[in-house]
Design a protein around this motif. Structure first.
Motif, short mmCIF file in Angstrom:
data_model
loop_
_atom_site.label_atom_id
_atom_site.label_comp_id
_atom_site.label_asym_id
_atom_site.label_seq_id
_atom_site.Cartn_x
_atom_site.Cartn_y
_atom_site.Cartn_z
N SER A 140 6.91 4.55 -5.69
CA SER A 140 6.76 5.20 -7.03
C SER A 140 8.24 6.14 -6.75
O SER A 140 8.86 6.21 -8.00
CB SER A 140 5.68 5.96 -7.19
OG SER A 140 4.76 5.08 -7.21
N GLY A 176 0.81 -1.32 0.11
CA GLY A 176 -0.01 -0.04 0.00
C GLY A 176 0.74 1.22 0.01
O GLY A 176 0.18 2.62 -0.13
N LYS A 177 2.08 1.25 0.21
CA LYS A 177 2.85 2.47 0.32
C LYS A 177 3.24 2.74 -1.31
O LYS A 177 4.59 2.83 -1.73
CB LYS A 177 4.12 2.28 1.14
CG LYS A 177 3.94 1.89 2.61
CD LYS A 177 3.56 2.92 3.20
CE LYS A 177 3.12 2.66 4.60
NZ LYS A 177 1.74 2.14 4.78
N VAL A 178 2.25 3.15 -2.07
CA VAL A 178 2.12 3.63 -3.62
C VAL A 178 3.27 4.73 -3.57
O VAL A 178 4.35 4.52 -4.54
CB VAL A 178 0.98 3.54 -4.02
CG1 VAL A 178 1.00 4.22 -5.57
CG2 VAL A 178 -0.05 2.57 -4.07
N MET A 179 2.96 5.88 -3.01
CA MET A 179 3.89 6.90 -3.41
C MET A 179 5.35 6.49 -3.08
O MET A 179 6.27 6.95 -3.72
CB MET A 179 3.53 8.01 -2.56
CG MET A 179 2.06 8.67 -2.97
SD MET A 179 2.47 9.39 -4.62
CE MET A 179 3.03 10.97 -4.36
N TYR A 225 2.25 2.29 -12.00
CA TYR A 225 2.42 3.42 -10.97
C TYR A 225 3.60 4.45 -11.56
O TYR A 225 3.66 5.67 -11.84
CB TYR A 225 2.99 2.80 -9.74
CG TYR A 225 1.70 2.12 -8.94
CD1 TYR A 225 0.47 2.82 -8.57
CD2 TYR A 225 2.08 0.99 -8.29
CE1 TYR A 225 -0.50 2.44 -8.28
CE2 TYR A 225 0.82 0.72 -7.74
CZ TYR A 225 -0.25 1.28 -7.57
OH TYR A 225 -1.37 0.54 -6.94
#
Lengths: 765, 67
Positions: free
Chosen positions: A261, A255-258, A320
Motif C-alpha cells: 500500500s 500478504g505484505k499489505v501495508m 487497499y
C-alpha cells in the motif's frame, strides 16, 4: 432519561435462558453495574456534557441566527461534533435500551461461526475503521457540494440532524439485526421478514438502484476527467499501479499489505506529479485530452473488464489503495479545516432556496434538498454494507452501537467537511463551475456574464478569476465542470494551499482531490458491478439453475455484460444529455439511494415489531416516514410536475410538442437530434422513477402489513417466530465503546488472567 | 530525549498496526490464531496459500463498496 420504565424485565429474550461457562469470568458486564455506571452523574460528567451542549448551542446560533458578512468554518465543526456526541451518548443509548437490547452473554457470529476467514472476531476500533472505510466513498463528498446551491444552512441541518435520527439509526439497526442472523444480507432479511412479494420487490429495487448509483457515480468521474489531460493521465495510471500491486501481492510478497500500500501510495503521488508534467507537454495535452463521450466509453469497457478479471489482480489492490487514501484524505481535510479555519461568504439561505429553478439542481428545497444530500445524512447503500460484511466481524453485541451508529456519524462529518470545502470558494465561481454549459455558454466571458446576471447578493465575478483559477489548478477551463467533484477539488485546493505549499501547489491539491474521488468511485463501480452481477445470476438461477454456479464463465460474463450495459446506457445518456446530465440525473441518484434506505428501514420496522417493541417503534417509524415522504414526493414531482425543469414527463411533452411543431431548436437543445435525445432521456428517467417508487411502495406496504400482523398476533397471544440464529453462550469479553468503562476494565483484567487455551472451546471441526 | 523518541516510535508503531488492521493486513496472523485455537488436526495453509484463497473466495462472494 429519568423515570423510564424498566424494560429489562421483558427485555432480551435470551434473558435467563443462556448458561454461560461457570469456569470462566462472565462474558458480559453485570447489568446492574452497567445501569449504575450509566445513571451515575458525577459533577465532572455533568460539567463535561454541559460544556459540550453549550458549545454546540453557541455554534448553532452562529450558523443559524447570527447574520454577519461571513461565518467561520470552525463553527461547522463545533456544531456537528457536539451534536454527534450528544446524539451518540443519549439517542443511540435509547435505541440500545429499548430496541436492540444487545446481550453480551450471547456469542456473535464471529465467535460461534469462527472460521478464521470470513467470521473473525475483530478489535472494535479496527472494525470501526474498517466499517467506516467500507461505507464512506464519493457520495458524501459530492451531494453536499451540489446542495450548496441553496445556501449552507439547509444542507448543514439535514446532514447533522438527519444522521442522528435517520442515517445512523438505519446503519445501527441493520447491522445489529444482521448480526443476530449470522450476518445475513439485507435481501435475505427482506425475504424472511416480508415474504415472497416484499422480498422480490426489494431484490429488484436493489438491483435497479445499484445500476443507477453506479451510473451516476461514473458520470461524476467522467465530468471530472473530461477535457483534463492531467486528470486523465493520473487517474489512468491507477490501473497499472493497481495491477502491479496485485501481482506483487500474489507472486512476489504475499500478504505484505501495508508494504504494497505504501509503494502504491508513493506511485500514486508520482502519477499526480507526473500528470502535471505530461499535461504541459504538447504530446501529452493531445494524447490525454479526451472528450466526455470517449471517457464514458473507456469507463464502460473498463467496468466490464475489471468486473470479470480475478479479484486479486485489480479490485483487491485498488481497494487497499482506496482505503489508504480515504483515511489519509479525511484526516488531512479535518486538520486543514481546523488549522486554516476558512471564512465562508455563502449566505445561510441563498436566492435559490425558495425557488425551484436553480441552475445546479432543479426542484424546490423540499423534497429535493433531502435527496440531493443522501450519503452523509441517510444512505440506503450502507444497509448493504452493514448487513453481510461487518456483522461477521463484530466481537461483542454491544459494540454494534459504536461501530454502526458511530461509524455513520463519522461519515456525516465527512459530508460536513465537503460542504465547508465547497462553500469556502467564491460563490460566483461555484455557480460558474456547477451550472450546465447550456447556461454558462462554456467560455469564461459568457460564464461571468451569466453568473453576474443571476443577481446574487455580493457576487461579481470577472472572466479573469475564472481563467486564473483554472490556471492555478492546472486545468484548461473550469467553466461548467459539473458533478461536484471538481468544485470540491477547487475548495480543497483553496484550503490546502493556505495550509501547505501556497499557490504553486494548488494544481497538485486539485488533482489529488480528483484522484481520490476517482479512486473511490472506480472501486464502487467495479464492486457494484460484481455485486449486481451476482444478484442477477442468482435471480436467473431460479429459472435456469446453471446460472447459480458462480464459476460458470459464460453465465458470469453474460450477466456482467447485462449489468455494464445497463449502467453504461444511463451513463452515456447523462454524458450526452443536452440538459446537462448530472443536473437531471443527480436527483434520481438521491431518490434511488433513499428509497433503498426506506426499504432497509421498512425491514427493520417489521423486525422490531416482531420482537414486540411497539412502544418505541417510532424510533424506526420516524426516519422511515420521513424517507418515504421525501422520496415519494420527489418521485411524484419528477413524474407528475407540470414544470418542465422538474417533471420528466412534462419536459418530455414539451420537447415532443416542439418536435411535432417542426421546431429545430428548443430551450437548451440546439438541434433536432438533441431534442430527440431529450425526449428519449426524459422518458427513460421518468419510467425509472415510476418503477422505483412502485417497488418501494410495495416493500413499505408489505412491511407495514408484517408490522400490523405482529401487533395482532401479540395481542392475541400467538407466538411469533423470529429468524434469529439460536443463542450460543459467549466465551469472550471485550469492551463496548472507544474508551472502556471502569467495570469493563475490571472484567477485562479478570479475563486477562484466564489462560488462553481455556478461553475458547475446542470446536475441532 | 530518548524516552520521547521511544514514545513517538511506539505511537507510530501503534498507528501502523491500527492501519494494518483496518486494511486487513493481519488477516493471516488471525487465521493462524484461529487455526491453533480451534485445534485443527491438519496443517494450516501457508501464507501464500492463505492469501490466494482469500482473494479467490472474494471472486465468488463479492463485497459491495459504498458510494
Amino acid at each position: 432519561m429519568a423515570g423510564v420504565p424498566d424494560q429489562r424485565k421483558n427485555g432480551p429474550r435470551a434473558e435467563g435462558g443462556l448458561a454461560t461457562d461457570p469456569d470462566l469470568p462472565p462474558p458480559a458486564v453485570d447489568e446492574a453495574r452497567l445501569e449504575a455506571e450509566d445513571r451515575k452523574w458525577t459533577p465532572a460528567k455533568i460539567a463535561l456534557w454541559a460544556a459540550i451542549a453549550l458549545l454546540g448551542g453557541v455554534a448553532w446560533v452562529m450558523l443559524a441566527i447570527v447574520r454577519g458578512e461571513t461565518v467561520n468554518a470552525i463553527w461547522f465543526v463545533f456544531a456537528s461534533v457536539c451534536t454527534y456526541l450528544i446524539g451518540y451518548r443519549f439517542y443511540s443509548k435509547v435505541i440500545e435500551r429499548y430496541i436492540t437490547k444487545p446481550d453480551d452473554r450471547r456469542a456473535t457470529p464471529a465467535e460461534y461461526k469462527a472460521d478464521g476467514k470470513d467470521y473473525v472476531r475483530t478489535d472494535r476500533n479496527v472494525l470501526f475503521g474498517h466499517h467506516f472505510a467500507a461505507i464512506a466513498g464519493a457520495g458524501p463528498l459530492v451531494g453536499p457540494v451540489i446542495a450548496a446551491q441553496m445556501g449552507y444552512l439547509p444542507g448543514t441541518i439535514w446532514i447533522i440532524v438527519g444522521v442522528v435520527f435517520a442515517g445512523a439509526v438505519q446503519d445501527y439497526l441493520v447491522m445489529f439485526f444482521s448480526m443476530r442472523r449470522g450476518g445475513r444480507s439485507l435481501g435475505q432479511m427482506a425475504r424472511e421478514e416480508l415474504g415472497v412479494i416484499g422480498g422480490t420487490a426489494a431484490l429488484i429495487a436493489t438491483l435497479l438502484i445499484m445500476v443507477i448509483i453506479v451510473a451516476i457515480l461514473a458520470l461524476v468521474v467522467v465530468n471530472a476527467l473530461g477535457e483534463s489531460p492531467w486528470g486523465v493521465f493520473s487517474v489512468g495510471m491507477t490501473i497499472p499501479i493497481a495491477l502491479f500491486m496485485g501481482v506483487y501481492l500474489r507472486y512476489l510478497r504475499p500478504g505484505k499489505v501495508m508494504e504494497v500500500s505504501i509503494i502504491g501510495f508513493v506511485l500514486l503521488m508520482a502519477a499526480i506529479i507526473g500528470g502535471g508534467l505530461v499535461a504541459q507537454t504538447e504530446w501529452g495535452a493531445t494524447v490525454f485530452h479526451l472528450d466526455k463521450v470517449t471517457i464514458a466509453w473507456g469507463l464502460i469497457v473498463y467496468g466490464f473488464v475489471a468486473a470479470i478479471l480475478p479479484v486479486w489482480l485489480l479490485l483487491a489492490p485498488r481497494d487497499y489503495l482506496s482505503t489508504f487514501m480515504k483515511i489519509g484524505v479525511i484526516v488531512m481535510l479535518a486538520l486543514a479545516i481546523i488549522v486554516v479555519r476558512p471564512e465562508v461568504t455563502v449566505p445561510a439561505f441563498s436566492e435559490f432556496a425558495s425557488r425551484e429553478n436553480g441552475p445546479v439542481f432543479s426542484g424546490a428545497l423540499f423534497p429535493f434538498l433531502f435527496v440531493t444530500i443522501a450519503c452523509g445524512a441517510l444512505s440506503g447503500f450502507h444497509a448493504l454494507i452493514s448487513s453481510g460484511t461487518t456483522p461477521k466481524l463484530v466481537e461483542k453485541e454491544r459494540q454494534t452501537r459504536y461501530i454502526g451508529y458511530g461509524g455513520m456519524l463519522m461519515e456525516s462529518f465527512v459530508a460536513i467537511m465537503a460542504l465547508v470545502a465547497a462553500i469556502s470558494i467564491d460563490r460566483g465561481l461555484y455557480f460558474a463551475m456547477n451550472a450546465p454549459a447550456a447556461l454558462t455558454g462554456g467560455t469564461v466571458e459568457t460564464a461571468a456574464t451569466w453568473v453576474n446576471s443571476l443577481g446574487l447578493a455580493g457576487v461579481n465575478i470577472s472572466p479573469d478569476l475564472l481563467s486564473e483559477t483554472a490556471r492555478n489548478v492546472g486545468e484548461q477551463s473550469i467553466v461548467s465542470r459539473t458533478g461536484g467533484a471538481p468544485t470540491l477539488a477547487v475548495g480543497l485546493a483553496h484550503i490546502m494551499h493556505q495550509f501547505v505549499g501556497g499557490t504553486a501547489l494548488m494544481g497538485f491539491w486539485y488533482h489529488f482531490a480528483i484522484m481520490f474521488e476517482a479512486l473511490f468511485i472506480l472501486t464502487a463501480v467495479d464492486a457494484g458491478t460484481r455485486v449486481a452481477r451476482f444478484m442477477l445470476q442468482d435471480s436467473i438461477g431460479n429459472f435456469v439453475p446453471k446460472f447459480k454456479e458462480a464459476s460458470w464463465r459464460p453465465g458470469a460474463w453474460l450477466c456482467t455484460a447485462i449489468m455494464v450495459a445497463a449502467w453504461g446506457a444511463v451513463l452515456l445518456m447523462g454524458v450526452t444529455d443536452p440538459l446537462g446530465g448530472i443536473n437531471t440525473l443527480f436527483p434520481l441518484f438521491g431518490i434511488a439511494n433513499q428509497l433503498l434506505a426506506a426499504i432497509a428501514l421498512a425491514v427493520c420496522l417489521a423486525i422490531v415489531a416482531k420482537r414486540g417493541t411497539f412502544k418505541y417503534l417510532w424510533i424506526v417509524a420516524l426516519p422511515l416516514a420521513f424517507a418515504a415522504v421525501v422520496t415519494i414526493t420527489a418521485s411524484y414531482q419528477k413524474i407528475f410536475s407540470s414544470t418542465p425543469a422538474v417533471g420528466y414527463f412534462a419536459n418530455n411533452a414539451a420537447f415532443s410538442k416542439a418536435l411535432a411543431d417542426g421546431k429545430t431548436e428548443f430551450g437548451t437543445a440546439k438541434s433536432v437530434a438533441a431534442m430527440e435525445a431529450v425526449v428519449r432521456n426524459t422518458a427513460i428517467q421518468g419510467w425509472l422513477s415510476v418503477i422505483f417508487v412502485v417497488l418501494s411502495i410495495i416493500v413499505i406496504a408489505t412491511a407495514l402489513i408484517a408490522t400490523a400482523k405482529a401487533f395482532r398476533d401479540r395481542s392475541a397471544g400467538v407466538a411469533i417466530t423470529d429468524n434469529e440464529d439460536p443463542a450460543v453462550p459467549s466465551r469472550v469479553f471485550a469492551p463496548a465503546g472507544l474508551v472502556p468503562t471502569t467495570a469493563e476494565r475490571e472484567l477485562a483484567a479478570e479475563w486477562g488472567k484466564v489462560p488462553a487455551d481455556a478461553r475458547l472451546e475446542r470446536t475441532g471441526h | 530525549m530518548g524516552a520521547g523518541i521511544a514514545l513517538v516510535a511506539n505511537g507510530f508503531r501503534g498507528f501502523a498496526r491500527y492501519l494494518g488492521g483496518v486494511m486487513g493486513a493481519d488477516a493471516y496472523a488471525k487465521y493462524l490464531e484461529h487455526h491453533q485455537a480451534a485445534g485443527h488436526a491438519e496443517e494450516p495453509l501457508t501464507e501464500r496459500e492463505f492469501w490466494r484463497d482469500r482473494t479467490d473466495r472474494q471472486d465468488a462472494n463479492p463485497q459491495g463498496r459504498c458510494c
